[in-house]
Design a protein around this motif. Sequence first.
Motif, short mmCIF file in Angstrom:
data_model
loop_
_atom_site.label_atom_id
_atom_site.label_comp_id
_atom_site.label_asym_id
_atom_site.label_seq_id
_atom_site.Cartn_x
_atom_site.Cartn_y
_atom_site.Cartn_z
N TRP A 79 39.90 54.72 73.21
CA TRP A 79 39.96 55.95 73.94
C TRP A 79 39.75 57.11 72.86
O TRP A 79 39.31 58.45 73.12
CB TRP A 79 41.38 56.06 74.73
CG TRP A 79 41.25 55.36 75.80
CD1 TRP A 79 42.17 54.07 76.00
CD2 TRP A 79 40.36 55.13 76.70
NE1 TRP A 79 41.74 53.53 77.20
CE2 TRP A 79 40.84 54.18 77.61
CE3 TRP A 79 39.24 55.93 77.36
CZ2 TRP A 79 39.91 53.72 78.91
CZ3 TRP A 79 38.63 55.67 78.47
CH2 TRP A 79 38.99 54.52 78.99
N LYS A 80 40.45 57.00 71.49
CA LYS A 80 40.38 58.18 70.78
C LYS A 80 38.88 58.24 70.45
O LYS A 80 38.33 59.60 69.84
CB LYS A 80 41.19 57.70 69.32
CG LYS A 80 41.31 58.88 68.45
CD LYS A 80 42.20 58.53 67.15
CE LYS A 80 42.32 59.59 66.30
NZ LYS A 80 41.10 60.54 65.90
N PHE A 81 38.12 57.32 69.87
CA PHE A 81 36.78 57.13 69.62
C PHE A 81 35.88 57.86 70.79
O PHE A 81 35.05 58.98 70.53
CB PHE A 81 36.10 55.80 69.52
CG PHE A 81 34.57 56.11 69.32
CD1 PHE A 81 34.07 56.35 67.98
CD2 PHE A 81 33.61 55.66 70.22
CE1 PHE A 81 32.79 56.52 67.39
CE2 PHE A 81 32.41 55.83 69.91
CZ PHE A 81 31.83 56.26 68.58
N ALA A 82 36.46 57.51 72.02
CA ALA A 82 35.79 58.33 73.15
C ALA A 82 36.01 59.88 73.34
O ALA A 82 35.00 60.51 73.62
CB ALA A 82 36.32 57.65 74.35
N PHE A 83 37.26 60.27 72.96
CA PHE A 83 37.56 61.65 72.77
C PHE A 83 36.92 62.48 71.80
O PHE A 83 36.45 63.56 72.02
CB PHE A 83 39.30 61.65 72.72
CG PHE A 83 39.42 62.96 72.72
CD1 PHE A 83 39.73 64.04 73.66
CD2 PHE A 83 39.87 63.61 71.38
CE1 PHE A 83 40.09 65.20 73.54
CE2 PHE A 83 40.31 65.10 71.38
CZ PHE A 83 40.55 65.75 72.52
N THR B 242 28.40 59.57 72.13
CA THR B 242 28.03 58.33 71.72
C THR B 242 28.66 57.28 72.25
O THR B 242 28.17 56.15 72.34
CB THR B 242 28.61 58.47 70.00
OG1 THR B 242 28.09 59.46 69.44
CG2 THR B 242 28.26 56.98 69.37
N PHE B 243 29.93 57.32 72.74
CA PHE B 243 30.87 56.41 73.59
C PHE B 243 30.03 56.31 74.93
O PHE B 243 29.98 55.13 75.46
CB PHE B 243 31.99 56.78 73.81
CG PHE B 243 32.83 56.00 74.77
CD1 PHE B 243 33.53 55.00 74.14
CD2 PHE B 243 33.32 56.32 76.05
CE1 PHE B 243 34.36 54.03 74.93
CE2 PHE B 243 33.92 55.47 76.92
CZ PHE B 243 34.38 54.40 76.19
N ALA B 244 29.40 57.19 75.48
CA ALA B 244 28.70 57.15 76.91
C ALA B 244 27.52 56.18 76.55
O ALA B 244 27.10 55.42 77.47
CB ALA B 244 28.33 58.33 77.32
N LYS B 245 26.78 56.60 75.45
CA LYS B 245 25.43 55.74 75.11
C LYS B 245 25.81 54.50 74.88
O LYS B 245 24.87 53.55 75.23
CB LYS B 245 24.73 56.54 73.81
CG LYS B 245 24.07 57.88 74.11
CD LYS B 245 23.56 58.40 72.89
CE LYS B 245 23.00 59.99 73.26
NZ LYS B 245 22.46 60.49 71.98
#
Length: 337
Positions: A196-200, A205-208
């Motif tokens: 989740w930290k990466f998503a934040f 990029t997380f969505a891709k």
Amino acid sequence: MKKHYKSLITGENIASLIADGFLAQPKSFVYEVELNSLKTGIHGDYTVSSSNELYSSQPMLDLLLRAYQENATGKKTLIFNNGIETSLKVQEAFNAAGIDVRHLDNKTPNEERKEILQWFKKTKNAVLTSVSLLTTGFDEPTIQNIILNRATTSITLYHQMIGRGSRKLTSKKTFTIIDLGNNIQRFGEWQQPVDWKFAFDHPETFAKQMHYQSGAGSAVHSHALSAELRAQFPKTLEMTFDIEGYFQEAIDMDKKPKTVIQQSIRQQARMCLDNAETLTQAISLAEALTPEIDWRVKQYVKSLDNASKNYKEWLMEDYQNRLKGLIIKLYPKRHLD
């Protein structure tokens, strides 16, 4: 969220909560579903109208009932749908099968809602089919089975829906998940840790990455069937055919590439026969498949690398002739069945 907050503090992941005994252990049953007919709305998730059209169809209702009977008969079950029309159809199908079921949506009056939830709590083998409710703030530990009778692009909603079945009791250490929306393929197993930290920090990029994992970038998923064509094959659940995937499989297994075309023709012949009452209707359906056949032939020729334009034109004509020929050959046997 990063536009409004400086940092994200994450709690324990689901796998750790299961290992420490706070949540029940899930067991997943996945039924891959063709989602090409689903449309994305302005908020990024699949529209209710396109979801209703797919999940209210008889093949999907049959698949739902079969998935429940194979993996969850007798278990207290909560079904999540994306549309009221679908949920009411689900209620009809389960009632017809003699299964104790109720329907609940955001238009259900408060008193009736309380009565239904009380029934669900007290009834051992209850099945509750729902829409737009119970994804959050609903705590019923006796739920033993969750059915995702919908697809979603929201990883948050995905976790919330499944979480309704994860409450633990002394007599309940596991629960089951039945996925009819390719959601596990899209997001990974529910208990799989998410960064989740990466998503934040890197939301785009997380969505891709999730978009790529769902196969949305592959040729087979980017090729959408028209609603008009899909409507002509109501008894067929899977209309697509991954030409590139089957081609690579043939190469890997040292088979001749033409076996891919043979498999494709057989699949479409079955489609035409399953959805026709007469031979004339079956042939007519084969003709309606011309745009899809053209796309498959293009994908096949593309996989061959150096095939000529004349070969493509010949293959297109040969494919259509062989498809009609196979339908004529198989029709008497299907008709007798």
